[in-house]
Design a protein around this motif. Structure first.
Motif, PDB file in Angstrom:
ATOM      1  N   ASP A  91       0.889  -1.324   0.007  1.00  0.00           N
ATOM      2  CA  ASP A  91       0.008   0.030  -0.031  1.00  0.00           C
ATOM      3  C   ASP A  91       0.738   1.328  -0.073  1.00  0.00           C
ATOM      4  N   ASP A  92       2.165   1.161   0.426  1.00  0.00           N
ATOM      5  CA  ASP A  92       3.021   2.337   0.413  1.00  0.00           C
ATOM      6  C   ASP A  92       4.371   1.870   0.222  1.00  0.00           C
TER       7      ASP A  92
ATOM      8  N   PRO B 264       4.160  -0.333  -5.514  1.00  0.00           N
ATOM      9  CA  PRO B 264       3.438   0.422  -4.566  1.00  0.00           C
ATOM     10  C   PRO B 264       1.904   0.621  -5.250  1.00  0.00           C
ATOM     11  N   THR B 265       0.862   0.312  -4.450  1.00  0.00           N
ATOM     12  CA  THR B 265      -0.456   0.432  -5.079  1.00  0.00           C
ATOM     13  C   THR B 265      -1.229   1.517  -4.518  1.00  0.00           C
ATOM     14  N   GLY B 266      -1.029   2.133  -3.258  1.00  0.00           N
ATOM     15  CA  GLY B 266      -2.186   2.813  -2.587  1.00  0.00           C
ATOM     16  C   GLY B 266      -3.141   1.726  -1.856  1.00  0.00           C
ATOM     17  N   ALA B 267      -4.284   1.863  -1.643  1.00  0.00           N
ATOM     18  CA  ALA B 267      -5.086   1.183  -0.679  1.00  0.00           C
ATOM     19  C   ALA B 267      -5.304  -0.020  -1.420  1.00  0.00           C
TER      20      ALA B 267
ATOM     21  N   LYS C 183      -2.511  -4.094   3.971  1.00  0.00           N
ATOM     22  CA  LYS C 183      -1.071  -3.354   3.482  1.00  0.00           C
ATOM     23  C   LYS C 183      -0.182  -3.988   2.411  1.00  0.00           C
TER      24      LYS C 183
END
Length: 134
Positions: free
Chosen positions: A87-88, A114-117, A123
């Motif tokens: 997620d980060d 990294p994808t975000g939500a 996570k």
């Protein structure tokens, strides 16, 4: 040709994991390969570790991946490629350390994205391709 091992597909549902939450299997075996669906930090009883620290989520996700590989007759030492969604990107160093310990001497190709939500506010998610049993 029916029964030809190179074309037979076998869906693997792992009793030691929570049932898939959609129309898919934990893994599929075919053509000498194991394709493991994205594994999330969900315990075998279906508890989503949404509020757990990243490290706890990463360890559960990798344990789920190992369980899916084992149920398909494969293992960490037979991994070809691993895709990791976080997620980060700030979580990458922690994931890399946990992953290195988990993977041991195995060094499959890998991507960390990294994808975000992620789904359910989790996570990390990990999917993989491995060699099936010989």
């Amino acid at each position: 040709m029916a029964g030809d091992a190179s074309t037979d597909l076998r869906a693997i549902d792992v009793p030691a994991l929570a049932p898939p939450g959609g129309h898919y299997s934990h893994a599929t075996v075919g053509a000498g390969l194991v394709f493991v669906s994205g594994q999330l930090p969900v315990t075998p009883d279906g508890t989503r570790l949404t509020d757990a620290p990243f490290e706890t989520q990463a360890r559960q996700t990798l344990a789920n991946l190992a369980a899916a590989l084992a149920a398909a007759g494969s293992g960490i030492d037979r991994l070809l490629q691993v895709r990791v969604y976080v997620d980060d990107i700030a979580n990458w160093p922690a994931f890399n350390a946990i992953y290195a310990e988990w993977a041991g001497t195995a060094r499959p190709a890998r991507a960390v994205v990294p994808t975000g939500a992620l789904h359910f506010g989790l996570k990390v998610e990990v999917e993989a391709i491995a060699l099936a049993s010989a």
